[in-house]
Design an enzyme around this catalytic site. Structure first.
Site, PDB file in Angstrom:
ATOM      1  N   ASP A   1       0.764  -1.038  -0.110  1.00 13.72           N
ATOM      2  CA  ASP A   1       0.083  -0.049   0.013  1.00 13.72           C
ATOM      3  C   ASP A   1       0.920   1.278  -0.116  1.00 13.72           C
ATOM      4  O   ASP A   1       1.528   1.504   1.056  1.00 13.72           O
ATOM      5  CB  ASP A   1      -0.882  -0.069   1.415  1.00 13.72           C
ATOM      6  CG  ASP A   1      -1.840   1.251   1.327  1.00 13.72           C
ATOM      7  OD1 ASP A   1      -1.938   1.779   0.513  1.00 13.72           O
ATOM      8  OD2 ASP A   1      -2.447   1.481   2.656  1.00 13.72           O
TER       9      ASP A   1
ATOM     10  N   ASP B   1      -1.983   5.917  -5.158  1.00 12.09           N
ATOM     11  CA  ASP B   1      -2.240   4.702  -4.092  1.00 12.09           C
ATOM     12  C   ASP B   1      -2.597   3.493  -4.427  1.00 12.09           C
ATOM     13  O   ASP B   1      -3.853   3.212  -5.092  1.00 12.09           O
ATOM     14  CB  ASP B   1      -3.335   5.583  -3.149  1.00 12.09           C
ATOM     15  CG  ASP B   1      -3.699   4.737  -1.915  1.00 12.09           C
ATOM     16  OD1 ASP B   1      -3.022   3.660  -1.605  1.00 12.09           O
ATOM     17  OD2 ASP B   1      -4.574   5.150  -1.141  1.00 12.09           O
TER      18      ASP B   1
END
Length: 398
Positions: free
Chosen positions: A96, A283
Site C-alpha cells: 500500500d 495509491d
C-alpha cells in the site's frame, strides 16, 4: 588463486549484498465491497466510513509525523506474499503506497476477533530472530481502531531478507472489512512522515540496508480479472515487458503520501475539473479514483453515471464503448482513461451491473482537497515510485 581472481572477489565484497531485481507476483482478488455486493449483503455506508479513504489531516509541523490516514481496505484488490521471522512465517499483504506501517495478525489476538481467527497469525515463539518491543500501537480506520503492539523481526520478500524490521502485531481488527479480506495484513510503502509511532517503514529499511541497487519500486496491475499473475511488484527497477515507451516523471510535492501535482481532469465532452491544478495521491491500496465530491458529481453527470446506493454510481453497460474519454494531466502529459478502463462490471444477485470507477471524497484543508489515483489509474499505466529522486513515473502498459 590468480591475482585477477582475488580482485574479482574483492570487488564483489565491496559491492555488498545488493540484489538486482526482486519480483513479487501479485494476486488479484474480488474486493470486499464487490463481494458483499454480489451476495446481496449490506454494504457499510460510504459516507459513514468516509467512503474508501478518509484522512485525519491537519498536517503537523514538518518536524512531526503527519497523523495517520483513516483508511479502509474494502476496495483493495491486489496482494502478495511476505515472510516474517526465522524460519519465515508466510502472510499475504496489500502493498500500500497510501500508508507507511507493516502489520499482520498476532497469535495473541482477542478470542472474539473473528478477522484474526480467519487469517494467518504471527507467533514470536517460533522465530529465532524475534526481538521484543511491546510498544502499543493503534491505526484508526473508518470502522474503528486496529490495535496491538510492536515487535521486531526479519522480513523476507522474494529472496531479500530485511533485518530488524519493526511491525505491528494486531490483536484487534475493526469491522467487516478484515473479516472478509483475502489478505492477512498491510505493508505500507509511503514516507516515514505518516508512520504510526515513527516506525521506520519497510522500504526505508531496504534502502538503509542497501539491499537493492536503485531505491525504486514499480507496480504492474493487470486489470483482466481472469489473467494470472494479477500483477507484479518489482523492487530495484522496472520490467519493460509490461510497458512501452519512456517514463514521464512528476515530482513528489509532499513527502508523506506519494503526493504529486495534477494539472487538470478533462472529460472529452468539454468538462474540465481541477482547474488551475490540484494535488493528487498515487495509491495502490485502493481501486478507485476519488476527488472532491462536488467535482466528482459533475464528472459522473458528464459520463452519464446515475447515483445508485451509498455513494456508488451506475452506468448502462451497453454504453461503455461510447463513453467519453477522461484525461488526467500530470506534469504536462495527458493520461487517458476510456470507458472500458474506468467502469467496473459487477455481478449482483444474478444480474450484471456496471459501476463508475470514480467516487467523491472530501479531504479538508490544510491537507486537502486531494484526488486519489487508485488502481483504475495505475492499471493502464505502469507506475514507478522513486525514492532516490522523490518522484513518480508513468508509462503506458502493453
Amino acid at each position: 588463486m590468480a591475482p585477477r581472481g582475488l580482485l574479482v572477489l574483492l570487488l564483489l565484497a565491496l559491492v555488498g549484498p545488493c540484489a538486482a531485481l526482486i519480483r513479487i507476483p501479485l494476486t488479484k482478488f474480488t474486493s470486499t465491497r464487490r463481494m458483499l455486493t454480489e451476495v446481496g449483503s449490506e454494504i457499510p455506508d460510504m459516507n459513514a466510513i468516509t467512503q474508501f479513504l478518509k484522512f485525519k489531516l491537519g498536517f503537523a509541523d514538518l518536524a512531526e509525523p503527519t497523523p495517520e490516514i483513516l483508511k479502509n481496505y474494502m476496495d483493495a484488490q491486489y496482494y502478495g506474499e511476505i515472510g516474517i521471522g526465522t524460519p519465515p512465517q508466510k502472510f499475504t499483504v496489500v502493498f500500500d503506497t497510501g500508508s507507511s506501517n507493516l502489520w499482520v495478525p498476532s497469535v495473541h489476538c482477542h478470542l472474539l476477533d473473528i478477522a484474526c481467527l480467519l487469517h494467518h497469525k504471527y507467533d514470536a515463539s517460533k522465530s529465532s530472530t524475534y526481538v521484543e518491543n511491546g510498544t502499543e500501537f493503534a491505526i484508526h480506520y473508518g470502522t474503528g481502531s486496529l490495535s496491538g503492539f510492536l515487535s521486531q523481526d526479519t522480513v523476507t520478500l522474494g529472496n531479500l531478507k530485511i533485518k530488524n524490521q519493526i511491525f505491528g502485531e494486531a490483536v484487534k481488527q475493526p469491522g467487516i472489512t478484515f473479516i472478509a479480506a483475502k489478505f492477512d495484513g498491510i505493508l505500507g510503502m509511503a514516507f516515514p512522515r505518516i508512520s504510526v509511532d515513527k516506525v521506520t517503514p519497510f522500504f526505508d529499511n531496504v534502502m538503509q540496508q542497501k539491499l537493492i541497487e536503485k531505491n525504486i519500486f514499480s507496480f504492474y496491475l493487470n486489470r483482466d480479472p481472469t489473467a494470472q499473475p494479477g500483477g507484479e511488484l518489482l523492487l530495484g527497477g522496472t520490467d519493460p515487458k509490461y510497458y512501452s515507451g519512456d517514463f514521464s516523471w512528476v515530482n513528489v510535492t509532499r513527502k508523506a503520501y506519494w503526493q504529486v501535482h495534477m494539472d487538470s481532469v478533462d472529460v472529452a465532452n468539454g468538462l474540465t475539473l481541477c482547474k488551475g491544478g490540484c494535488e493528487a495521491i498515487v495509491d495502490t491500496g485502493t481501486s478507485l479514483i476519488t476527488g472532491p465530491t462536488k467535482e466528482v458529481k459533475e464528472l459522473q453527470t458528464a459520463i452519464g453515471a446515475k447515483p445508485l446506493i451509498k455513494g456508488q454510481y451506475v452506468i448502462s453497460c451497453d454504453k461503455i464503448s461510447s463513453l467519453p474519454v477522461v484525461t488526467l494531466m500530470l506534469g504536462g502529459k495527458p493520461y487517458q482513461l476510456t470507458g472500458e478502463q474506468y467502469v467496473f462490471k459487477v455481478s449482483a444477485q444474478g444480474e450484471t451491473i456496471c459501476l463508475s470507477g470514480f467516487s467523491g471524497l472530501d479531504v479538508p484543508p490544510p491537507g486537502g482537497p486531494l484526488w486519489i489515483l487508485g488502481d483504475v489509474f495505475i492499471g493502464p499505466y505502469y507506475t514507478v515510485f522513486d525514492r532516490d529522486n522523490d518522484s513518480v513515473g508513468f508509462a503506458k502498459c502493453v
